[in-house]
Design a protein around this motif. Structure first.
Motif, PDB file in Angstrom:
ATOM      1  N   SER A 309       0.836  -1.201   0.000  1.00 34.90           N
ATOM      2  CA  SER A 309       0.000   0.000   0.000  1.00 34.90           C
ATOM      3  C   SER A 309       0.867   1.245   0.000  1.00 34.90           C
ATOM      4  CB  SER A 309      -0.918   0.010   1.232  1.00 34.90           C
ATOM      5  OG  SER A 309      -1.876  -1.008   1.155  1.00 34.90           O
ATOM      6  N   GLY A 310       0.422   2.255  -0.722  1.00 36.62           N
ATOM      7  CA  GLY A 310       1.163   3.496  -0.776  1.00 36.62           C
ATOM      8  C   GLY A 310       1.083   4.259   0.524  1.00 36.62           C
ATOM      9  N   SER A 311       2.197   4.888   0.900  1.00 33.14           N
ATOM     10  CA  SER A 311       2.229   5.703   2.117  1.00 33.14           C
ATOM     11  C   SER A 311       1.895   7.155   1.814  1.00 33.14           C
ATOM     12  CB  SER A 311       3.608   5.629   2.766  1.00 33.14           C
ATOM     13  OG  SER A 311       4.588   6.272   1.960  1.00 33.14           O
ATOM     14  N   GLY A 312       2.083   7.557   0.547  1.00 34.29           N
ATOM     15  CA  GLY A 312       1.788   8.925   0.168  1.00 34.29           C
ATOM     16  C   GLY A 312       2.906   9.901   0.423  1.00 34.29           C
ATOM     17  N   SER A 313       4.087   9.406   0.797  1.00 32.25           N
ATOM     18  CA  SER A 313       5.217  10.308   1.042  1.00 32.25           C
ATOM     19  C   SER A 313       6.517   9.599   0.697  1.00 32.25           C
ATOM     20  CB  SER A 313       5.246  10.774   2.500  1.00 32.25           C
ATOM     21  OG  SER A 313       5.411   9.679   3.379  1.00 32.25           O
ATOM     22  N   ALA A 314       7.510  10.379   0.297  1.00 30.57           N
ATOM     23  CA  ALA A 314       8.828   9.847  -0.042  1.00 30.57           C
ATOM     24  C   ALA A 314       9.787  10.076   1.133  1.00 30.57           C
ATOM     25  CB  ALA A 314       9.358  10.532  -1.303  1.00 30.57           C
TER      26      ALA A 314
END
Length: 334
Positions: A309-314
């Protein structure tokens, strides 16, 4: 309902593509290019001849679209209404081609991070090399599909606002690329664009128009032959720009953040992590778990399927893996 509509559209598109290949000369050009309008006419005529059910299909699609709007629920509230905010992270079906029978199956999201039971398209995928879905109207679901033929042709099939399906051949010579993908818009326009890695390891970009037509290609850079997997669909880093990830042959996964500049669409790479060579396939179907962030699918050689799942931050763009299936070693996942 989206999967049912897409199954019918793919069946007609694949049959039309096969008919076009049988009718047209298969010689490619020296580089991937456009094609005369006559090819689009042939493809459209082939599609009509194969399906023969335009009015019925239109009525079916309208009914299915209405059912989707009613069944969307809180998880994707506002996805379908034209007046609502656009959906920047679409959800696509996973395309799975049976390795032995060459039949195409669709796996649609269950909105909880996994897939519903497969849908058979019931047409052989033998003439095609890849399927690339895009969401140009920003409703959260695919409305256009590029088909790469094994003979190097590129065809585009899309739906317009009146639910009509259209087809055209975009170009020839696309077998110069070892990988073609669409991470979304790389230049800021509404339409999703294309990227291709050629056999010498050079990455090229093409800007797309609503009907699937493409601009002349732009050289992004060399050295991409070091990667055996390149994937991406929409924003991974939380800045609103389309990103991609690439796995090198040592198993290290790298993030390339989008810049919004089509001439130089990606910034320098950032290391995500190592050990990704435990998987034999990485791919993105957009937002699988309905949280508004882009996810990644990974398969082990034994067929076990995992969702990141994507965390939405790098730079930590993905959360810990969750197993979502098994037995997928029988497919080539697209």
């Amino acid at each position: 309902m989206t999967a049912i509509r897409r199954r019918r559209a793919l069946r007609g598109a694949l049959a039309a593509t096969a008919a076009t290949i049988a009718l047209a000369a298969t010689a490619g050009t020296a580089f991937a290019s456009g094609d005369p309008a006559a090819a689009a006419d042939r493809a459209r005529a082939a599609a009509d001849a194969v399906t023969g059910r335009q009015a019925e299909r239109q009525a079916e699609r309208q009914a299915e679209r209405q059912a989707e709007r009613q069944a969307g629920g809180a998880q994707r509230a506002g996805t379908f209404a034209a007046a609502d905010a656009p959906v920047e992270t679409p959800t696509f079906t996973m395309n799975a081609v049976h390795k032995q029978t060459k039949e195409l199956y669709l796996y649609s999201s269950d909105r909880e991070g996994g897939f519903r039971p497969r849908y058979p398209v019931e047409v052989s995928f033998d003439h095609s090399a890849d399927v690339i879905d895009v969401d140009n109207d920003k409703d959260g679901y695919g409305d256009g599909t590029w088909f790469l033929g094994k003979n190097g042709t590129l065809d585009y099939h899309w739906f317009t606002d009146d639910h009509q399906q259209h087809s055209k051949q975009v170009g020839k010579g696309w077998d110069i690329y070892t990988k073609v993908l669409s991470p979304g818009s790389i230049g800021g326009a509404a339409e999703a664009d294309l990227l291709g890695v050629d056999k010498t390891g050079v990455l090229w970009s093409y800007l797309a128009y609503p009907d699937g037509s493409l601009t002349a290609r732009t050289r992004v850079g060399g050295g991409w032959g070091q990667y055996d997997q390149v994937e991406g669909q929409a924003d991974l880093s939380g800045d609103g720009r389309a990103d991609i990830v690439a796995r090198d042959k040592a198993g290290v996964l790298w993030l390339y953040q989008g810049t919004g500049d089509y001439k130089a669409p990606f910034a320098g790479r950032t290391k995500i992590g190592s050990g990704w060579n435990v998987y034999d396939r990485l791919l993105s179907v957009g937002d699988l778990d309905a949280d508004g962030r882009t996810d990644l699918i990974a398969r082990k050689p034994n067929g076990d399927l995992f969702r990141y799942s994507g965390s939405g931050s790098a730079p930590a763009v993905f959360q810990k893996p969750v197993k979502i299936g098994h037995g997928f070693q029988i497919y080539n996942l697209l």
